[in-house]
Design a protein around this motif. Structure first.
Motif, PDB file in Angstrom:
ATOM      1  N   THR A   5       0.814  -1.212   0.000  1.00  0.00           N
ATOM      2  CA  THR A   5       0.000   0.000   0.000  1.00  0.00           C
ATOM      3  C   THR A   5       0.846   1.259   0.000  1.00  0.00           C
ATOM      4  O   THR A   5       0.785   2.087   0.897  1.00  0.00           O
ATOM      5  CB  THR A   5      -0.984   0.037   1.196  1.00  0.00           C
ATOM      6  N   ALA A  10      -2.201   1.643  -3.366  1.00  0.00           N
ATOM      7  CA  ALA A  10      -3.541   1.797  -2.811  1.00  0.00           C
ATOM      8  C   ALA A  10      -4.533   2.213  -3.894  1.00  0.00           C
ATOM      9  O   ALA A  10      -5.642   1.685  -3.977  1.00  0.00           O
ATOM     10  CB  ALA A  10      -3.523   2.834  -1.683  1.00  0.00           C
TER      11      ALA A  10
ATOM     12  N   ALA B  41     -12.634   4.592   7.511  1.00  0.00           N
ATOM     13  CA  ALA B  41     -11.519   4.407   6.584  1.00  0.00           C
ATOM     14  C   ALA B  41     -10.285   5.173   7.049  1.00  0.00           C
ATOM     15  O   ALA B  41      -9.163   4.680   6.928  1.00  0.00           O
ATOM     16  CB  ALA B  41     -11.925   4.850   5.183  1.00  0.00           C
ATOM     17  N   LEU B  46      -6.142   4.491   5.697  1.00  0.00           N
ATOM     18  CA  LEU B  46      -6.135   4.836   4.279  1.00  0.00           C
ATOM     19  C   LEU B  46      -5.889   6.332   4.108  1.00  0.00           C
ATOM     20  O   LEU B  46      -6.325   7.130   4.940  1.00  0.00           O
ATOM     21  CB  LEU B  46      -7.473   4.470   3.624  1.00  0.00           C
ATOM     22  N   THR B  50      -7.062   8.066  -1.269  1.00  0.00           N
ATOM     23  CA  THR B  50      -7.546   6.699  -1.478  1.00  0.00           C
ATOM     24  C   THR B  50      -9.010   6.570  -1.082  1.00  0.00           C
ATOM     25  O   THR B  50      -9.813   5.967  -1.795  1.00  0.00           O
ATOM     26  CB  THR B  50      -6.705   5.704  -0.643  1.00  0.00           C
ATOM     27  N   GLN B  64     -17.142  -1.446   0.416  1.00  0.00           N
ATOM     28  CA  GLN B  64     -16.092  -0.513   0.838  1.00  0.00           C
ATOM     29  C   GLN B  64     -15.737  -0.723   2.314  1.00  0.00           C
ATOM     30  O   GLN B  64     -14.567  -0.700   2.683  1.00  0.00           O
ATOM     31  CB  GLN B  64     -16.527   0.935   0.603  1.00  0.00           C
ATOM     32  N   ALA B  67     -13.704  -3.834   2.590  1.00  0.00           N
ATOM     33  CA  ALA B  67     -12.334  -3.654   2.115  1.00  0.00           C
ATOM     34  C   ALA B  67     -11.427  -3.177   3.247  1.00  0.00           C
ATOM     35  O   ALA B  67     -10.240  -3.513   3.288  1.00  0.00           O
ATOM     36  CB  ALA B  67     -12.310  -2.667   0.953  1.00  0.00           C
ATOM     37  N   LEU B  68     -12.004  -2.406   4.174  1.00  0.00           N
ATOM     38  CA  LEU B  68     -11.206  -1.881   5.288  1.00  0.00           C
ATOM     39  C   LEU B  68     -10.663  -3.022   6.137  1.00  0.00           C
ATOM     40  O   LEU B  68      -9.575  -2.937   6.696  1.00  0.00           O
ATOM     41  CB  LEU B  68     -12.054  -0.949   6.165  1.00  0.00           C
ATOM     42  N   TRP B  71      -7.574  -4.247   4.590  1.00  0.00           N
ATOM     43  CA  TRP B  71      -6.537  -3.251   4.351  1.00  0.00           C
ATOM     44  C   TRP B  71      -5.381  -3.405   5.335  1.00  0.00           C
ATOM     45  O   TRP B  71      -5.592  -3.722   6.493  1.00  0.00           O
ATOM     46  CB  TRP B  71      -7.132  -1.841   4.445  1.00  0.00           C
ATOM     47  N   ILE B  75      -1.959  -5.796   0.749  1.00  0.00           N
ATOM     48  CA  ILE B  75      -3.349  -6.170   0.523  1.00  0.00           C
ATOM     49  C   ILE B  75      -3.391  -7.399  -0.381  1.00  0.00           C
ATOM     50  O   ILE B  75      -2.803  -7.387  -1.455  1.00  0.00           O
ATOM     51  CB  ILE B  75      -4.133  -5.008  -0.131  1.00  0.00           C
ATOM     52  N   MET B  80      -9.312  -9.683  -2.074  1.00  0.00           N
ATOM     53  CA  MET B  80     -10.065  -8.424  -2.154  1.00  0.00           C
ATOM     54  C   MET B  80     -11.061  -8.478  -3.309  1.00  0.00           C
ATOM     55  O   MET B  80     -12.237  -8.119  -3.152  1.00  0.00           O
ATOM     56  CB  MET B  80      -9.079  -7.263  -2.344  1.00  0.00           C
TER      57      MET B  80
END
Lengths: 102, 238
Positions: A5, A10, B41, B46, B50, B64, B67-68, B71, B75, B80
């Protein structure tokens, strides 16, 4: 494959997520223009879209502290009672906050 | 398949504007969820760019938030992709349900409309069609409303997250978990659904303990999906 990332890493992941999501948005219409989606496939998709969230939450609930577990329990009970996501989520967060104050 | 009335597939400026306005009340809630996402997020580490890019390009709340959970400094890309696909696969059924009317449109319009399809504008658009009213204005105009409120909410949540000193002490680390759980419980409940959830949870925990890291989400989703496929729904569920 793991993506690091960094700033571009990202953004790359976000773009891949966006493309996968776009494929689900456009895919239903595309498939239907070739062949109607049958009832077995519909049942699989419906069951899978709920199951993925359960599968994600199970270890979180298991590994979480007391506050996390009580927050999830509160949200679940409030959803069963009120059937409205917003107050149910707010109540869960409130419970976690209260437990962490003591 | 029912042959739909071609006249209902019309779309013009007045219909789109009406759809835009019709979705404003529900979008207020979407903005609040967007703020919750921005907040969660930023806690997950992030960057602002992003987070904003995700809300603008992905525009699908549950995936979404999920996805956290995946993360980190690295990743797992395939996991994912499969997780996002499994959560958003319901869009496939939305597209299929609108196909009788979409089939009257040229491909560019057809796919363009589906590009802004989300839960709320899809449901209201289908409802309009089923009552003999044109629904694509709601799909496009309402989609624009939902997108605007989702992205604005995310920005607000980001701003909030940057001034928050200790989010965990006020329970804000639970935003993601509570949001996803509320989405799970927000469906029709019966023994069949309960069994599917149980199988998904057990499969998830078993792979969490015994299989490679991050495989639990996909394994649980497949296990629950397969049970749902072989176990037919009770007749009254439709």
């Amino acid at each position: 494959m793991n993506i690091e990332t960094t700033a571009w890493g990202a953004i790359f992941v976000v773009i891949v997520m966006a493309l996968v999501t776009l494929a689900t948005r456009l895919g239903g219409v595309f498939i239907m223009s070739l062949v109607p989606i049958n009832e077995r496939v519909r049942r699989f998709i419906r069951a899978m879209s709920g199951s993925v969230l359960v599968a994600l939450l199970a270890p979180i609930a298991l590994n979480g502290d007391i506050a996390a577990r009580m927050a999830l329990l509160t949200t679940a009970l409030m959803m069963l009672w009120l059937k409205k996501p917003l107050p149910a989520i707010a109540a869960g967060i409130l419970v976690a906050a209260l437990i962490r104050q003591v | 398949m029912a042959v739909a009335d071609a006249a209902l597939a019309k779309i013009d400026k007045a219909l789109v504007w009406a759809g835009f306005k019709q979705l404003i009340p529900i979008s207020v809630f979407v903005a609040i969820f967007g703020a919750a996402f921005g907040l969660a997020a930023s806690q997950a580490g992030l960057s602002e760019l992003t987070i904003l890019a995700m809300s603008m390009l992905v525009f699908a709340g549950a995936s979404q938030f999920a996805a956290l959970d995946l993360w980190g400094t690295h990743i797992p890309l395939l996991t994912m992709m499969l997780t996002v696909f499994a959560i958003n696969a319901r869009h496939l059924l939305m597209g299929a349900s609108l196909y009788p009317w979409l089939s009257h449109l040229p491909p560019a319009k057809r796919y363009g409309l589906m590009g802004v399809t989300s839960d709320a504008n899809w449901a209201m658009s289908l409802q309009a069609f089923n009552h003999g009213r044109p629904g694509f204005g709601i799909l496009l105009g309402g989609g624009a409303t939902l997108w605007l409120f989702w992205v604005s909410g995310t920005c607000f949540g980001l701003a909030l997250g940057s001034v928050m000193a200790d989010p965990k002490s006020i329970g804000l680390d639970m935003v993601m978990g509570c949001f996803l759980l509320a989405m799970v419980v927000d469906v029709e409940k019966n023994w069949r659904v309960l069994a599917i959830w149980t199988v998904a949870a057990l499969a998830s925990l078993l792979s969490y303990w015994y299989l490679p890291e991050n495989s639990h989400v996909v394994v649980g989703a497949l296990a629950g999906g397969l049970l749902g496929m072989i176990w037919e729904e009770p007749a009254d569920e439709h």
